[in-house]
Enzyme design. Structure first.
Site, PDB file in Angstrom:
ATOM      1  N   GLU A  13       0.829  -1.218   0.000  1.00 17.24           N
ATOM      2  CA  GLU A  13       0.000   0.000   0.000  1.00 17.24           C
ATOM      3  C   GLU A  13       0.861   1.266   0.000  1.00 17.24           C
ATOM      4  OE1 GLU A  13      -2.976  -0.292  -0.655  1.00 17.24           O
ATOM      5  OE2 GLU A  13      -3.240  -2.406  -0.152  1.00 17.24           O
TER       6      GLU A  13
HETATM    7  C1  LIG Z   1       2.917  -9.762  -0.263  1.00 18.18           C
HETATM    8  C2  LIG Z   1       2.698  -8.614  -1.195  1.00 18.18           C
HETATM    9  C3  LIG Z   1       1.410  -8.309  -1.612  1.00 18.18           C
HETATM   10  C4  LIG Z   1       1.192  -7.246  -2.485  1.00 18.18           C
HETATM   11  N1  LIG Z   1      -0.073  -6.995  -2.956  1.00 18.18           N
HETATM   12  C5  LIG Z   1      -0.233  -6.110  -3.974  1.00 18.18           C
HETATM   13  C6  LIG Z   1      -1.503  -5.979  -4.639  1.00 18.18           C
HETATM   14  O1  LIG Z   1      -2.485  -6.618  -4.269  1.00 18.18           O
HETATM   15  N2  LIG Z   1      -1.588  -5.131  -5.700  1.00 18.18           N
HETATM   16  C7  LIG Z   1      -0.522  -4.409  -6.139  1.00 18.18           C
HETATM   17  O2  LIG Z   1      -0.675  -3.688  -7.111  1.00 18.18           O
HETATM   18  N3  LIG Z   1       0.683  -4.501  -5.529  1.00 18.18           N
HETATM   19  C8  LIG Z   1       0.847  -5.331  -4.465  1.00 18.18           C
HETATM   20  N4  LIG Z   1       2.061  -5.459  -3.855  1.00 18.18           N
HETATM   21  C9  LIG Z   1       3.156  -4.602  -4.289  1.00 18.18           C
HETATM   22  C10 LIG Z   1       3.539  -3.563  -3.242  1.00 18.18           C
HETATM   23  O3  LIG Z   1       2.533  -2.587  -3.134  1.00 18.18           O
HETATM   24  C11 LIG Z   1       4.907  -3.013  -3.644  1.00 18.18           C
HETATM   25  O4  LIG Z   1       5.842  -4.050  -3.384  1.00 18.18           O
HETATM   26  C12 LIG Z   1       5.281  -1.752  -2.921  1.00 18.18           C
HETATM   27  O5  LIG Z   1       4.437  -0.683  -3.278  1.00 18.18           O
HETATM   28  C13 LIG Z   1       6.726  -1.336  -3.187  1.00 18.18           C
HETATM   29  O6  LIG Z   1       7.047  -1.407  -4.551  1.00 18.18           O
HETATM   30  P1  LIG Z   1       8.336  -2.220  -5.020  1.00 18.18           P
HETATM   31  O7  LIG Z   1       8.304  -3.553  -4.361  1.00 18.18           O
HETATM   32  O8  LIG Z   1       8.411  -2.177  -6.470  1.00 18.18           O
HETATM   33  O9  LIG Z   1       9.546  -1.435  -4.383  1.00 18.18           O
HETATM   34  P2  LIG Z   1      10.324  -0.217  -5.098  1.00 18.18           P
HETATM   35  O10 LIG Z   1       9.349   0.752  -5.646  1.00 18.18           O
HETATM   36  O11 LIG Z   1      11.335  -0.758  -6.000  1.00 18.18           O
HETATM   37  O12 LIG Z   1      11.037   0.453  -3.857  1.00 18.18           O
HETATM   38  C14 LIG Z   1      12.258  -0.016  -3.278  1.00 18.18           C
HETATM   39  C15 LIG Z   1      12.674   0.935  -2.135  1.00 18.18           C
HETATM   40  O13 LIG Z   1      12.899   2.244  -2.664  1.00 18.18           O
HETATM   41  C16 LIG Z   1      12.086   3.196  -2.000  1.00 18.18           C
HETATM   42  N5  LIG Z   1      11.637   4.175  -2.987  1.00 18.18           N
HETATM   43  C17 LIG Z   1      11.139   3.953  -4.212  1.00 18.18           C
HETATM   44  N6  LIG Z   1      10.824   5.111  -4.830  1.00 18.18           N
HETATM   45  C18 LIG Z   1      11.114   6.085  -3.948  1.00 18.18           C
HETATM   46  C19 LIG Z   1      10.994   7.502  -3.978  1.00 18.18           C
HETATM   47  N7  LIG Z   1      10.470   8.138  -5.021  1.00 18.18           N
HETATM   48  N8  LIG Z   1      11.393   8.183  -2.889  1.00 18.18           N
HETATM   49  C20 LIG Z   1      11.880   7.557  -1.808  1.00 18.18           C
HETATM   50  N9  LIG Z   1      12.030   6.233  -1.723  1.00 18.18           N
HETATM   51  C21 LIG Z   1      11.638   5.504  -2.784  1.00 18.18           C
HETATM   52  C22 LIG Z   1      10.913   2.404  -1.417  1.00 18.18           C
HETATM   53  O14 LIG Z   1      10.360   3.051  -0.278  1.00 18.18           O
HETATM   54  C23 LIG Z   1      11.585   1.086  -1.075  1.00 18.18           C
HETATM   55  O15 LIG Z   1      12.192   1.174   0.191  1.00 18.18           O
HETATM   56  C24 LIG Z   1       2.291  -6.473  -2.935  1.00 18.18           C
HETATM   57  C25 LIG Z   1       3.576  -6.780  -2.494  1.00 18.18           C
HETATM   58  C26 LIG Z   1       3.789  -7.842  -1.653  1.00 18.18           C
HETATM   59  C27 LIG Z   1       5.200  -8.178  -1.239  1.00 18.18           C
END
Ligand SMILES: Cc1cc2nc3c(=O)[nH]c(=O)nc-3n(C[C@H](O)[C@H](O)[C@H](O)COP(=O)(O)OP(=O)(O)OC[C@H]3O[C@@H](n4cnc5c(N)ncnc54)[C@H](O)[C@@H]3O)c2cc1C
Length: 600
Positions: free
Chosen positions: A449
């Site tokens: 989220e």
């Molecule tokens: C078990 C699970 C269930 C999930 N369920 C859903 C779902 O139902 N639907 C859905 O759409 N997604 C879902 N997700 C995805 C989840 O919402 C994302 O994993 C999350 O939003 C983070 O995105 P990412 O993993 O790509 O991390 P990234 O975006 O790659 O981020 C990596 C790190 O960089 C930081 N970061 C990235 N951009 C910035 C910025 N601009 N400024 C500062 N820091 C930054 C982040 O805070 C994080 O610490 C799920 C994930 C998991 C693991």
């Protein structure tokens, strides 16, 4: 054996004595009274304890079965889910015309969510998502879509998902590549891959209704070009090509090109599928205006963010209850002031200040968070008030509180479950006692989220300046009035004085963040997480001072005496962390950004 009792007394205190919710929701038009609220809280607490809790460990151990694009859920989950539908527990806030109970939002957003996640977090996310989809649909969908999909989503017969994340686009949704091609009949063909989709595929329901973010041809770059589409797993059996007007029969059987090509192995919530979903020219319908998908998805995400905050509270509560029960039985060492029970081989571990510190930290942070959650839940109802001023105030405060509820509650939730595990020593680490599962389950709440880092940026970069600072003013008015009204009450001094200092500090830090942040966005970003925590502490301080005020008038009763002791613990042992947080914010960004990357 895991123990749990829903915190019913605490909810009675919050909703009746602290926020006096019944006249508020009656004014909003609800036919709702105290007896009904007690019946709901007790009824849901019992149902979740009897039906959801007993299969929580089973879900963790057994997990789900992925085979060739299909996911089989544990049979016990399927029957528990059906039992909850039968009993009407999955649709409390949905409209009666759609088969829901039609009760105020605060019950489902707060009480339902906490008890659900305490007893079975993996199960609770399924109805939470479905209700999120239902709400977006009912508010922004066309009449045909609402008529066709709303009732089955509301009752839980069909499930909902939110499909945002793509392999290359997580936080940065502006770069998604899923395409939506318009068709002559008003529908769209959706093609793309989404990852990490919670309950993207399963056999708990007859159909799964996906809300998918995608871009139409020629859409503007970035998030401004994103639209929102409703894409069912199965299409109506009588589907021809005529668009939504043909959705007359409530039967879905034809494949819609939606497939699941994998399910993630993960740290916790083993019985909640996390799927790779492929959409291959799948038929979907737009919800809301073209290129307006992000605001709508944010509307859903804001509700899910509050639900996620409740996960922090829910898992901290059950971990606390179990570690306390365990601690009450455990004997190790002697009281440093001399043996308390000389006839026993050792004293109970509650004689040790450090054990009390850990338990009280969890209890006090959880109860403080619950109070703020209760307030936020009531504001969700007030947002729909016909009184424009009341609705505006509620909207502003919900906007301000949402990132704090999401980030601070889940940070505290993870910390609390961690310390509760520590209270239990080696037993805390062992599966039999349950707390290690809560530790694994709660961890995702800081990530999904929108990560907590992103919540902090939302607060510091947007919410405090949004609307010319109106969000903040709506908070500062009642807060400063409370401080002023209690300034001369001697028994309140120990709570009111630090709260006052904290609020002054928050105002100074806010000015600093805005002024320095305008000159250099790295300053704002470097301090955002600490600022969010500082803000969370001030809000919890406000809640604890209010709870102390009510309880001082009723002291002599153990419930209220405990509240006063908790407020004292909060201001003496938790709130002082604000000094360190302020120092970190003031230290600026150079200690982070000048660090040589090649040495990291
Ligand atoms: C078990 C699970 C269930 C999930 N369920 C859903 C779902 O139902 N639907 C859905 O759409 N997604 C879902 N997700 C995805 C989840 O919402 C994302 O994993 C999350 O939003 C983070 O995105 P990412 O993993 O790509 O991390 P990234 O975006 O790659 O981020 C990596 C790190 O960089 C930081 N970061 C990235 N951009 C910035 C910025 N601009 N400024 C500062 N820091 C930054 C982040 O805070 C994080 O610490 C799920 C994930 C998991 C693991």
């Amino acid at each position: 054996m895991v123990e749990y009792n829903a915190p019913i007394r605490d909810y009675e205190f919050l909703f009746n004595e602290m926020f006096d919710v019944i006249p508020i929701v009656q004014k909003l038009g609800y036919d709702f009274d105290n007896d009904f609220l007690s019946m709901l809280t007790e009824g849901w607490g019992e149902h979740a304890k009897e039906v959801w809790l007993p299969i929580n460990q089973l879900g963790d151990k057994k997990g789900l079965d992925y085979d060739d694009g299909k996911i089989k859920m544990p049979e016990e989950f399927k029957s528990a889910y059906s039992e909850s539908i039968e009993a009407g527990w999955l649709s409390t806030s949905c409209k009666q015309e759609h088969g829901g109970m039609g009760v105020p939002i605060f019950f489902s957003a707060v009480t339902w969510a906490e008890i659900g996640t305490s007893t079975n977090m993996a199960m609770s996310v399924l109805p939470a998502l479905s209700i999120g989809v239902y709400e977006v649909l009912v508010e922004h969908g066309s009449k045909e879509l609402i008529d066709y999909f709303a009732t089955n989503l509301a009752t839980g017969k069909w499930a909902g998902t939110m499909c945002l994340t793509e392999p290359h686009a997580g936080t940065d949704l502006g770069i998604i590549t899923t395409k939506a091609i318009p068709q002559d009949d008003g529908s769209y063909r959706i093609t793309g891959t989404k990852i990490f989709i919670t309950y993207g595929e399963h056999d708990m329901t007859e159909n799964i209704i996906h809300l998918v973010l995608a871009k139409t041809p020629g859409a503007p770059e970035g998030t401004k070009g994103i639209s929102l589409f409703l894409v069912p797993k199965f299409l109506p059996s009588d589907w021809v090509s005529g668009g939504v007007k043909d959705l007359s029969e409530n039967l879905m059987s034809d494949d819609n090109g939606v497939t699941c090509s994998g399910s993630e192995e993960k740290m916790g919530i083993h019985a909640s599928p996390t799927c790779v979903m492929n959409f291959d020219e799948s038929i979907g319908w737009r919800v809301g205006d073209l290129h307006n998908g992000m605001p709508l998805m944010f509307q859903m995400m804001n509700r899910e963010r509050l639900a996620t905050g409740m996960m922090g509270i829910g898992l901290a509560e059950i971990a606390y209850q179990n570690s306390l029960a365990w601690a009450k039985e455990r004997r190790q060492g002697r009281d440093l002031k001399g043996p308390q029970e000389p006839n026993e081989s050792a004293d109970n571990i509650l004689v040790h200040p450090d054990v009390r510190r850990m338990l009280l930290e969890a209890k006090v942070n959880t109860e403080g968070s619950r109070a703020l959650a209760a307030w936020t839940g009531i504001l969700l109802d007030q947002m729909h008030s016909e009184d424009i001023e009341e609705a505006e105030m509620a909207e502003a405060l919900v906007a301000l509180f949402t990132p704090i509820v999401k980030a601070h509650f889940t940070d505290l939730g993870c910390e609390s479950v961690n310390t509760c595990m520590q209270v239990m020593g080696g037993a805390g680490y062992c599966t039999e006692y349950g707390v290690e599962q809560f530790y694994r389950d709660v961890r995702i709440s800081k990530i999904w989220e929108g990560t907590n880092g992103i919540q902090a940026l939302d607060l510091a970069g947007r919410k405090i300046t949004h609307n010319m600072g109106k969000n903040l003013r709506y908070l500062m008015w009642p807060l400063t009035e409370f401080i002023e009204n209690n300034r001369t009450i001697p028994e309140m001094e120990e709570f009111n004085k630090p709260l006052h200092q904290g609020v002054r500090g928050l105002q100074q830090l806010t000015l600093l963040m805005i002024a320095e942040g305008q000159a250099n966005p790295h300053f704002l970003a470097a301090g955002a997480t600490d600022y969010c925590r500082y803000f969370g502490n001030v809000l919890l301080g406000y809640m604890w001072a209010k709870m102390a005020k009510i309880s001082l008038e009723k002291s002599g009763d153990p419930f209220y005496d405990a509240k006063i002791a908790s407020a004292r613990y909060f201001f003496k042992r938790i709130f002082p962390e604000t000094a360190g947080l302020a120092a970190r914010i003031q230290s600026g960004y150079k200690n982070l950004m000048d660090y040589p990357v090649e040495m990291m």
